[in-house]
Design a protein around this motif. Sequence first.
Motif, PDB file in Angstrom:
ATOM      1  N   LYS A  45       0.987  -0.580 -11.784  1.00  0.00           N
ATOM      2  CA  LYS A  45       1.988  -0.205 -10.947  1.00  0.00           C
ATOM      3  C   LYS A  45       1.351  -0.126  -9.676  1.00  0.00           C
ATOM      4  O   LYS A  45       1.803  -0.568  -8.393  1.00  0.00           O
ATOM      5  CB  LYS A  45       2.713   1.024 -11.275  1.00  0.00           C
ATOM      6  CG  LYS A  45       3.618   0.788 -12.454  1.00  0.00           C
ATOM      7  CD  LYS A  45       4.318   2.032 -12.708  1.00  0.00           C
ATOM      8  CE  LYS A  45       5.404   1.936 -13.915  1.00  0.00           C
ATOM      9  NZ  LYS A  45       6.069   3.058 -14.283  1.00  0.00           N
ATOM     10  N   GLU A  46       0.306   0.729  -9.484  1.00  0.00           N
ATOM     11  CA  GLU A  46      -0.678   1.089  -8.355  1.00  0.00           C
ATOM     12  C   GLU A  46      -0.936  -0.204  -7.816  1.00  0.00           C
ATOM     13  O   GLU A  46      -1.058  -0.468  -6.409  1.00  0.00           O
ATOM     14  CB  GLU A  46      -1.754   2.121  -8.545  1.00  0.00           C
ATOM     15  CG  GLU A  46      -1.084   3.431  -8.816  1.00  0.00           C
ATOM     16  CD  GLU A  46      -2.175   4.344  -9.245  1.00  0.00           C
ATOM     17  OE1 GLU A  46      -3.244   3.761  -9.779  1.00  0.00           O
ATOM     18  OE2 GLU A  46      -2.077   5.538  -9.282  1.00  0.00           O
ATOM     19  N   THR A  49       1.797  -2.440  -6.141  1.00  0.00           N
ATOM     20  CA  THR A  49       2.128  -1.995  -4.944  1.00  0.00           C
ATOM     21  C   THR A  49       1.138  -2.177  -3.768  1.00  0.00           C
ATOM     22  O   THR A  49       1.647  -2.657  -2.803  1.00  0.00           O
ATOM     23  CB  THR A  49       2.473  -0.429  -4.972  1.00  0.00           C
ATOM     24  OG1 THR A  49       3.501  -0.231  -6.068  1.00  0.00           O
ATOM     25  CG2 THR A  49       2.772   0.203  -3.754  1.00  0.00           C
ATOM     26  N   SER A  53       1.695  -4.748  -0.479  1.00  0.00           N
ATOM     27  CA  SER A  53       1.630  -4.449   0.847  1.00  0.00           C
ATOM     28  C   SER A  53       0.354  -5.326   1.567  1.00  0.00           C
ATOM     29  O   SER A  53       0.792  -5.451   2.926  1.00  0.00           O
ATOM     30  CB  SER A  53       1.072  -3.021   0.893  1.00  0.00           C
ATOM     31  OG  SER A  53      -0.187  -2.565   0.488  1.00  0.00           O
ATOM     32  N   THR A  71       6.011  -6.500  -8.211  1.00  0.00           N
ATOM     33  CA  THR A  71       6.608  -5.590  -7.351  1.00  0.00           C
ATOM     34  C   THR A  71       6.707  -6.153  -5.967  1.00  0.00           C
ATOM     35  O   THR A  71       6.032  -7.152  -5.704  1.00  0.00           O
ATOM     36  CB  THR A  71       6.262  -4.217  -7.363  1.00  0.00           C
ATOM     37  OG1 THR A  71       7.235  -3.300  -6.732  1.00  0.00           O
ATOM     38  CG2 THR A  71       4.933  -4.072  -6.257  1.00  0.00           C
ATOM     39  N   CYS A  73       7.172  -5.017  -1.547  1.00  0.00           N
ATOM     40  CA  CYS A  73       7.166  -4.055  -0.562  1.00  0.00           C
ATOM     41  C   CYS A  73       7.898  -2.987  -0.399  1.00  0.00           C
ATOM     42  O   CYS A  73       7.677  -1.856  -0.409  1.00  0.00           O
ATOM     43  CB  CYS A  73       6.598  -4.677   0.588  1.00  0.00           C
ATOM     44  SG  CYS A  73       5.030  -5.239   0.890  1.00  0.00           S
ATOM     45  N   THR A  77       6.220   2.589  -5.460  1.00  0.00           N
ATOM     46  CA  THR A  77       5.181   2.683  -6.725  1.00  0.00           C
ATOM     47  C   THR A  77       5.590   3.035  -8.107  1.00  0.00           C
ATOM     48  O   THR A  77       5.463   2.078  -8.950  1.00  0.00           O
ATOM     49  CB  THR A  77       3.832   3.501  -6.675  1.00  0.00           C
ATOM     50  OG1 THR A  77       3.387   3.200  -5.027  1.00  0.00           O
ATOM     51  CG2 THR A  77       2.863   3.180  -7.390  1.00  0.00           C
ATOM     52  N   PRO A  80       8.772  -0.369 -10.085  1.00  0.00           N
ATOM     53  CA  PRO A  80       8.383  -1.663  -9.818  1.00  0.00           C
ATOM     54  C   PRO A  80       9.456  -2.598 -10.272  1.00  0.00           C
ATOM     55  O   PRO A  80      10.386  -2.336 -11.012  1.00  0.00           O
ATOM     56  CB  PRO A  80       7.031  -1.999 -10.683  1.00  0.00           C
ATOM     57  CG  PRO A  80       7.197  -1.185 -11.647  1.00  0.00           C
ATOM     58  CD  PRO A  80       7.872   0.278 -11.292  1.00  0.00           C
TER      59      PRO A  80
END
Length: 110
Positions: A45-46, A49, A53, A71, A73, A77, A80
Amino acid sequence: MKTQKPVIKVFVTSSSKSFLKEVLAGIEEEGVLYEVETIEYGSSKEMATTAASESLLETGIGIDEEMATITICQLPTNNPLQSYSCLDNDKLRLAGSNAARIVKGIPLKY
């Protein structure tokens, strides 16, 4: 910093590279470009994200030892778009395909 090319950013941990092939195959089948970056650690997930970005297309994939996460933008976080188990090659390919379909603006596969 955003990459200068219109690509889906894919972040993968060094211990998860064996799952990368199917995800990339799914992206390639849809005809979208991607860029892979290997990092030492992080949750899917991190990573997704952060990848989103850094993507001009604002779409990212994170792959850890358990999950492949897609995911965009605009999503937080902890929420997603989709996550798939890395134990299923068909689901990994689906993750790549759906990330590309987001970019193309066409319906996702389920």
